[in-house]
Scaffold this motif. Structure first.
Motif, mmCIF file in Angstrom:
data_model
loop_
_atom_site.group_PDB
_atom_site.id
_atom_site.type_symbol
_atom_site.label_atom_id
_atom_site.label_comp_id
_atom_site.label_asym_id
_atom_site.label_seq_id
_atom_site.Cartn_x
_atom_site.Cartn_y
_atom_site.Cartn_z
ATOM 1 N N LEU A 41 -30.202 -4.169 101.407
ATOM 2 C CA LEU A 41 -31.256 -3.894 100.424
ATOM 3 C C LEU A 41 -32.170 -5.090 100.221
ATOM 4 N N VAL A 42 -31.607 -6.284 100.192
ATOM 5 C CA VAL A 42 -32.425 -7.495 100.051
ATOM 6 C C VAL A 42 -33.325 -7.666 101.268
ATOM 7 N N ALA A 43 -32.786 -7.455 102.463
ATOM 8 C CA ALA A 43 -33.578 -7.605 103.685
ATOM 9 C C ALA A 43 -34.721 -6.594 103.723
ATOM 10 N N ILE A 44 -34.440 -5.364 103.353
ATOM 11 C CA ILE A 44 -35.487 -4.337 103.349
ATOM 12 C C ILE A 44 -36.569 -4.673 102.329
ATOM 13 N N THR A 45 -36.168 -5.156 101.177
ATOM 14 C CA THR A 45 -37.135 -5.527 100.138
ATOM 15 C C THR A 45 -38.020 -6.673 100.590
ATOM 16 N N VAL A 46 -37.429 -7.670 101.215
ATOM 17 C CA VAL A 46 -38.204 -8.818 101.696
ATOM 18 C C VAL A 46 -39.173 -8.385 102.784
#
Length: 68
Positions: A41-46
């Motif tokens: 989720l963090v990677a997708i958000t970034v």
């Protein structure tokens, strides 16, 4: 009759009564799955919010596709 010891085949110790204790499951796989989901989720958000540049203001959009 009240003075006779357990003639109805009931166990003397309370630990012998009931179901056996269930084996406990390890929490390791659930913790690992949670860490992987949070990282994804963090990677997708970034990726979705961090790559903005001045090209988006002028209407030009550059799409880059990469594989590893």
């Amino acid at each position: 009759m009240a003075d006779t010891p357990h003639s109805d085949n009931t166990p003397d110790k309370p630990s012998e009564v009931g179901l056996p204790e269930r084996p406990r499951r390890s929490k390791g796989p659930f913790v690992a799955l949670g860490v992987v989901l949070v990282a994804a989720l963090v990677a997708i958000t970034v990726v979705l919010t961090g790559g903005e540049s001045d090209d988006s203001a002028s209407g030009n959009t550059t799409i880059r596709i990469g594989t590893t």
